[in-house]
Every structure is written in structure tokens, then in C-alpha cells.
Design an enzyme around this catalytic site. Structure first.
Site, PDB file in Angstrom:
ATOM      1  N   LYS A  51      29.042  34.371  57.438  1.00 53.98           N
ATOM      2  CA  LYS A  51      29.288  33.977  56.051  1.00 53.98           C
ATOM      3  C   LYS A  51      28.328  32.864  55.669  1.00 53.98           C
ATOM      4  CE  LYS A  51      32.169  34.979  52.745  1.00 53.98           C
ATOM      5  NZ  LYS A  51      32.632  36.362  52.532  1.00 53.98           N
ATOM      6  N   GLY A 100      43.879  36.344  40.022  1.00 56.38           N
ATOM      7  CA  GLY A 100      42.418  36.478  40.112  1.00 56.38           C
ATOM      8  C   GLY A 100      42.057  37.793  39.460  1.00 56.38           C
ATOM      9  N   GLY A 128      39.057  39.148  38.610  1.00 57.63           N
ATOM     10  CA  GLY A 128      37.616  39.345  38.698  1.00 57.63           C
ATOM     11  C   GLY A 128      37.340  40.741  39.216  1.00 57.63           C
ATOM     12  N   VAL A 143      37.613  42.207  42.154  1.00 57.66           N
ATOM     13  CA  VAL A 143      38.665  42.836  42.972  1.00 57.66           C
ATOM     14  C   VAL A 143      39.935  43.049  42.139  1.00 57.66           C
ATOM     15  CG1 VAL A 143      40.154  42.530  44.988  1.00 57.66           C
ATOM     16  CG2 VAL A 143      37.745  41.880  45.122  1.00 57.66           C
ATOM     17  N   GLY A 144      40.374  41.997  41.459  1.00 58.48           N
ATOM     18  CA  GLY A 144      41.631  42.067  40.704  1.00 58.48           C
ATOM     19  C   GLY A 144      41.597  43.116  39.602  1.00 58.48           C
TER      20      GLY A 144
END
Ligand code: NAD
Length: 375
Positions: free
Chosen positions: A77, A182, A184, A186-187
Site C-alpha cells: 500500500k 460512504g 463514493g 464503492v457505495g
């Protein structure tokens, strides 16, 4: 040194690299957690409030996610300490400089995460001519967020998990009441896929606030609003409250799709859902996850539920097309969710313990084939 090694355990992290270029205000950290199964895959996160701890935990999450998904990749990451909404030329300069700084770590395959996108990956590829994931379609990539690769997996994890949670017999996606924290990439896509199954989105939140409507929010209208650059709180005809209010919304399924540790020791008692499916990475503290397990609320862990994105990235890396990637995501996420929940039920352990066992066993086996797992 002692401080940076406080997270070191039997799996990693193998390398922690600090990147600092004061002339352009570039501050970043790369963590390569483990590469025994193959080159580390894990996105580049840009946010003002990132930290090295978050980076180390997210890199581990990627090691486990890739292993659980049976991908020949390790985990890594990168976090960049910056506001992702900065002017585009400045962002391009930061991303290109970051790419140069990390060009000598071929064991890390870059990809997008919160605050970075396909455009950023195209800059990286142009700058260092390296195989990255999450490229724009025009550059041969599969647009993970546009097609909703992660959300596609979440939708399937939910369907598989429903018979395992404390719900009335016959409880199904149709008419299940869902709240999503959230809204965005994904949501929004999760809301879209679930609405296709006639689930009812009763609550949604973004960084500006939460909205609730027991009769259901209009998902398409909400998505159009977000795509126009507005907030969920600009949606008319819904109860509005602060962004943390969503934790206590009355619903069957609660999907965290925003930031880490959003359910913690301070608010875990407010959660009313029967099923939590972790769209975000590490959205629940360990204490909160254990508490919910004891209360009979089923939690499908992040690295099982949200692995759709990385499966898609791995497929892109291998030159596959979108439809092939979506098929593999569905198959892998359904199989792994079932495997973990069965193991959890039979052994009377938490789903995370079952998932950890599955993933760690695979990584350790891969490590046993190598002399050192830092190359
Ligand atoms: P995004 O930036 O597109 O969306 C994040 C959303 O969360 C935004 O709507 C933002 O307003 C909202 N938000 C931020 N802080 C909040 C808060 N405190 N309360 C409520 N809402 C808040 O990011 P994304 O790509 O959708 O990723 C969301 C999460 O899912 C992250 O944790 C990410 O690591 C994880 N994830 C993403 C993918 C992917 O494919 N994009 C894959 C796996 C995991």
C-alpha cells in the site's frame, strides 16, 4: 527503528519506504507487506489524514485479501499525505514524482485507491513505463470504479451471507433494508447492484452528512446527484442528520464504504443491522467486530467482501477483459464468503478468525517455499 517495527510479525511488513520531496510538498509512504505469493498489489491512497499506521494495516489487509482470493500476489500500500482535490497540474506533478521515487521497487504493482484514479495510473505508466493496474480503458485497463468491480463482489457476499445471519427464514435481497456509509465509487455501485435486486436503500452518508427515508431513497436520483458533484444531503425529501448518524439507522444490512475504524468502541452499541458487509478496508476496530459477533450481528470481513477490486486488478494485469473479470469476482467472492462463514459456524469462531486462518495458511505455505520472502 523500534517504533517502525512495532507492527512486525510473522508475515511482515517486508519493507517500509518513506518518500519526501520538499520542493513539491510530496510526502508518502510505501509499505510492501509480503511478496511470498507474488508481486505486491495495493493501491495508492491520497488523503490529508493518512498515517503510517493506516498504511501498514492496509498493506497487511492486501496480503490477506490477495491470499484469500487465491491470487498470485502479495500485499502492499502507498499513502500520500495530500488533499486529493488539489488542482490537477499539482496532482499530476506529485503522482509523477511519486512514480519516479518508487520505480526501483518492481515487487510493488501500483494501482488506484481513495483519492487516486485511472488518470493517475496513466501518468505513472507514462512516467516510468511500468505495468500498473487500474488504467483507463483507452490504455488497455479495466475501469474498476466505473464498472463497480468491488461493489459487484459486495453484492454477492451479501447474498451468500444472508442465510447465515439472524434473519427470518426466507429473508432475501428483495426488500432488504440497506444503509451505506460512504457514497463514493464503492457505495454508489453497491447501491446500484442491490437496487437491481429490489433491495431498499433506506440510508446513505458521505463526508457532508447522512440521509434517511424508511420508504427508500431513489438510488438513480442519488447517484445522479453525486455525479453532479453534490452531497447526499442535497437529496430532497429525506431526513438529514450529521454523517455519523448513519451508524444508528434502522436497517437490515449496513455497508461501510468510507474510512477505517468508523465502527468502534464509542459507537458500536448503536448499530441496529443484522448483517455488516465491509466494503471499506478495516472499517471496524477489532473490539467492535468481536462485540458485534457476541451480539449475533454477522460481519463479513473486508478482505473477503471487498476483494472484487483487487481481483479485477489482477485480471487486468493478466490481460483479461471486463466480462471475464466480473465473472471471476462473482465466483471467487461467493466461494470465499461461503467457505469463511461455514468455517466460522462449524468452529464457533468469528468470520475474521476463519478468514485469517484461510489467508495466513496460504501465505505461510508460500513463504515456506522461499529462502527469503523479502525479494
Ligand atoms: P471514494 O473516495 O470514491 O468514496 C468515499 C466516500 O466516503 C465519499 O462519498 C466520501 O464523501 C465518503 N466519506 C468519507 N469520510 C466519510 C465519513 N467519515 N462518513 C461518511 N462518509 C464518508 O472511495 P471508494 O473508492 O468508494 O472507497 C471507499 C472505501 O472502500 C475505502 O476504504 C477503500 O479503501 C475501500 N475499497 C475500495 C475499493 C475500490 O475498488 N474503490 C476496493 C476495496 C476497498
Amino acid at each position: 527503528m523500534a517504533d517502525i517495527l512495532r507492527f512486525a510479525d510473522k508475515l511482515g511488513p517486508a519493507k517500509i519506504i518513506q518518500v519526501y520531496e520538499p520542493t513539491i510538498d510530496l510526502k508518502a509512504v510505501l509499505v510492501i507487506d509480503n511478496i511470498a505469493m507474488g508481486p505486491a498489489v495495493g493501491g495508492i491512497r491520497m488523503a490529508v489524514d493518512v498515517s503510517i499506521d493506516e498504511c501498514i494495516r492496509l498493506a497487511r489487509s492486501m496480503t490477506l485479501k490477495n491470499a484469500a482470493a487465491g491470487l498470485s500476489h502479495g500485499g502492499g500500500k502507498t499513502v500520500v499525505y495530500a488533499d486529493p482535490k488539489m488542482p490537477k497540474p499539482k496532482k499530476e506533478r506529485l503522482i509523477r514524482a511519486l512514480a519516479c521515487a518508487l520505480r526501483n521497487f518492481p515487487e510493488y504493482v501500483m494501482g488506484p485507491d481513495m483519492g487516486t484514479d485511472e488518470q493517475c495510473m496513466a501518468w505513472i505508466k507514462d512516467e516510468i513505463n511500468r505495468n500498473v493496474t487500474g488504467l483507463p480503458a483507452e490504455s488497455g485497463g479495466i475501469p474498476i470504479d466505473q464498472i463497480g468491480a468491488t461493489a459487484w463482489g459486495i453484492r454477492h457476499a451479501i447474498e451468500v451471507a444472508m442465510p447465515y445471519c439472524n434473519c427470518p427464514v426466507g429473508f432475501s435481497l428483495a426488500k432488504a433494508r440497506v444503509a451505506i456509509q460512504g457514497f463514493g465509487a464503492v457505495g454508489m455501485n453497491a447501491a446500484r447492484f442491490l437496487a437491481e435486486q429490489n433491495a431498499i436503500l433506506v440510508g446513505a452518508a458521505d463526508s457532508q452528512g447522512s440521509i434517511y427515508d424508511a420508504d427508500g431513497l431513489d438510488v438513480n436520483k442519488l447517484i445522479r446527484l453525486k455525479e453532479a458533484g453534490k452531497s447526499v444531503v442535497d437529496y430532497p425529501d429525506a431526513e438529514k442528520s450529521d454523517r455519523d448518524a448513519i451508524v444508528g439507522f434502522d436497517c437490515d444490512i449496513w455497508i461501510p464504504a468510507a474510512r477505517p475504524d468508523v465502527i468502534n468502541e464509542n459507537n458500536m452499541e448503536r448499530l441496529k443491522a443484522k448483517l455488516v458487509v465491509e466494503g471499506a478496508n478495516i472499517p471496524l476496530t477489532v473490539g467492535a467486530e468481536n462485540y458485534l459477533h457476541e451480539k449475533g450481528i454477522l460481519v463479513v470481513p473486508d478482505f473477503i467482501a471487498n476483494s472484487g477490486g483487487v481481483i479485477c486488478a489482477a485480471m487486468e494485469y493478466r490481460g483479461k477483459i471486463e466480462s471475464e473479470a466480473m465473472e471471476v469476482i462473482e465466483k471467487k467472492v461467493r466461494t470465499n464468503t461461503r467457505l469463511v462463514l461455514e468455517e466460522s459456524r462449524i468452529k464457533k469462531i468469528t468470520p475474521r478468525e476463519a478468514a485469517m486462518h484461510l489467508a495466513v495458511t496460504r501465505v505461510q505455505k508460500a513463504m515456506s517455499y522461499k529462502r527469503w520472502s523479502i525479494y
